[in-house]
Each structure stands twice: as C-alpha cells, then as structure tokens.
Design an enzyme around this catalytic site. Sequence first.
Site: not given
Ligand code: UT7
Length: 337
Positions: A122, A264, A294
Amino acid sequence: MMDKSSSTQRYHTRIAGTGSYLPEKLLTNKDLEKLVDTDDQWIRERTGISSRHMASDEEATSDLALRASQIALREAGLDAKDLDMILVATVSPDMVMPNTACLLQQKLGAPDCMALDISAACTGFVYGISIADQFIQTGHSKNILLVGAEVLHRFVDYTDRNTCILFGDGAGACVLQRTQEGQDSTVYSTHLHADGGISHLFTLPGGGTALPFSQKVLDERLHYVRMNGREIFKHAVRTMSKACDEALTANNMSPEEVNWIIPHQANVRIMEAVAKHFGVSMDKVLNEIEDMANISAATVIVAMDRAIRDGRIQRGHNLLLTAFGAGITSGSALLKY
Ligand code: UT7
C-alpha cells in the site's frame, strides 16, 4: 535520457496531471452479508466502508492502469510518446513476468523507455513518488508516469470476514514532471521506511518460490491475503504519524501549513487517529474510503485525483501524502501541488 551537459544541476519535480479509474461493478456491504458472517453496520462503524469496486472478468490490473493513465496524460497535456519512464506500484500484477509497467507501456503505445513495477504494497505509490523524484532531480527524466493499480479481489478470500470486507479494485495515475521556470509546484521531500521484522502480520504466502502453487496451497487457501488486523491497525497509526512528523520537521513546517493530509485509505479510524496525532480536524484529511475501500497502492492517488477533480485541492496547496502496508512498509511525501 540523462542531460549530461547539466549533470550536476538538481531539478525539481511537480505533478503535471492526474487521473483515476474505478471499475463499474460495486460489491456492497449488503452483498458481503450474503457471503460471510458480517453486517453493514459493523463494517461501516469499524472501517467507514460501505462498498468497493470490482474489476470485471475481462479486466486485469494493466487495463485499469491504462484507463487512469490516459486521463493523467491528457490532464498533463502530454502524449504517451513523451514519457521517459513508467512506474507501476502494485501487489496484484497481471502476471509474475513481464511486469505490469511493460504491459501498460505496450497498451499506451509509449516509447522504448524504462518500465518497472514497485512492490511496496500500500506504500507503493509514495515509494514511487520518491523514486520518480530522484530520476527527475538528477536530470535523467523529464516526464514519468507513476501509477498505483490493483485488482485485489482476485487475492481476497471471500470466506474470511477479517479481510474480505476491506479491499477493492481501482487505479490512479499521475505524471511527474521536471518543474519549469515560473512554476512553484515541487516535491519538498519523501521519507520511506520498511520493517521486515513484523512482515508476518500481513502476507500472501502461497504462489511464490517459498511456497509454490500446489494442492496444499489451494486447500489451505494460502493464495489469499492473511492479516492480523488489530496489530496492523496499531502499526499503521504509529508509522504514518512518524513519517508525517519527519516530513514536517525536515521542511520546518507546522500541520497548520498543510492544506490536505492524504493518508492511505485503509480504515477511517486509522485516519482519525493520524489526524488526532497532529491535532488537526478531519476536515483537512482526505477521506474517500466509503465507496472505494482499500485499493492498496492506488488509494492515495485515487483519493487525490478525486479531490483535484472536484476542486478541493488547488494549485499551490501543500499536500502531505502518507501510507503504510505489507512489509511493513511506510512513508510520506510532502509536496506543493
Ligand atoms: O493496507 C493495510 C491493510 N490492513 C489494514 O488496514 C487493517 C487494519 N485493521 C483494521 O482495519 C481493523 O483491525 C479491522 C477492521 C480489520 C478489524 O476491526 P477491529 O475493530 O480491530 O476488530 P477486531 O479484529 O478487534 O474484532 C472485534 C470483533 C471480533 O469478535 P470478538 O472476538 O470480539 O467476539 C471479531 O471476530 O469483531 C469480529 N469481527 C467481525 N464482526 C463482523 C471481525 N471481522 C468482522 C466482520 N464482521 N467483518
């Protein structure tokens, strides 16, 4: 070609024209609800994304790059024959070889100029500004086409809700040109980093020489991106804030003197955290993520092109571009448009 008579002279670099292209087809959050256990509200609140564009089956990365490049060349008042170099930043090339820049060169009808891909995920477009700037500063090149282009959906696992909600397809292009007398546009500085020690946080492990294609790769879905989102989030905020700090310090500039921060487009909460770091309001941060998601190396230039088109970015504005990505690469470019 190197201008030997003036090889000790340093030149400045300006953005002469930009363009972008997003494929017509949209994949909405509602569409994703039918594929994985997710919902529109979660995706909007956690990422700021509501839809993403998807290339058609007939479109490869070089096709998207071509559309964006044609607009950028037209805006710069140039023909493909005027180009001294073609750089394509991408993690989703048409094929392993030849590189996408050579395929784009052929499609554009550009001359026998240098053409190479930049693989910095990215951050690829920001890396590209730095590379182009060096070649222009030394007198080697006058007109460089720099493209960020991706067809990411072919590397995304639509059974993995952690990743499939985040990515889209698209391309952005710009012509970087030697600044002429009477023009004050310039690239002030670029600041690039990579931290391979944490590269395991975001990978596409299968299909390379370490793990060639095999039934195992396909069965274990190793030909798709894998990511530790929470860790990447933290490093994104840290590395982009650091790279922007470096840019401002190197140019003795305050955040108030920057007209637009162009980060980004990975997650609106990451952008908000970077704005908070500088104590600037989100009014100064280009946020185009809602309908484009993204697009890796294309996000910064697509966001920038949109804002140029609708007049938010004007000639004379100071722009602070910043990105991070797999690698973990990161960087910034501070320039006067
Ligand atoms: O170019 C670089 C590419 N990568 C990035 O930029 C990624 C950067 N990270 C992020 O944008 C965020 O970490 C995410 C959007 C990927 C995830 O958001 P988050 O607020 O960090 O969520 P999390 O991973 O802490 O997950 C929170 C909860 C989890 O459930 P539990 O364990 O609390 O029960 C996940 O399983 O949300 C759940 N979860 C979802 N729920 C609904 C994870 N993905 C999803 C989803 N829909 N798509």
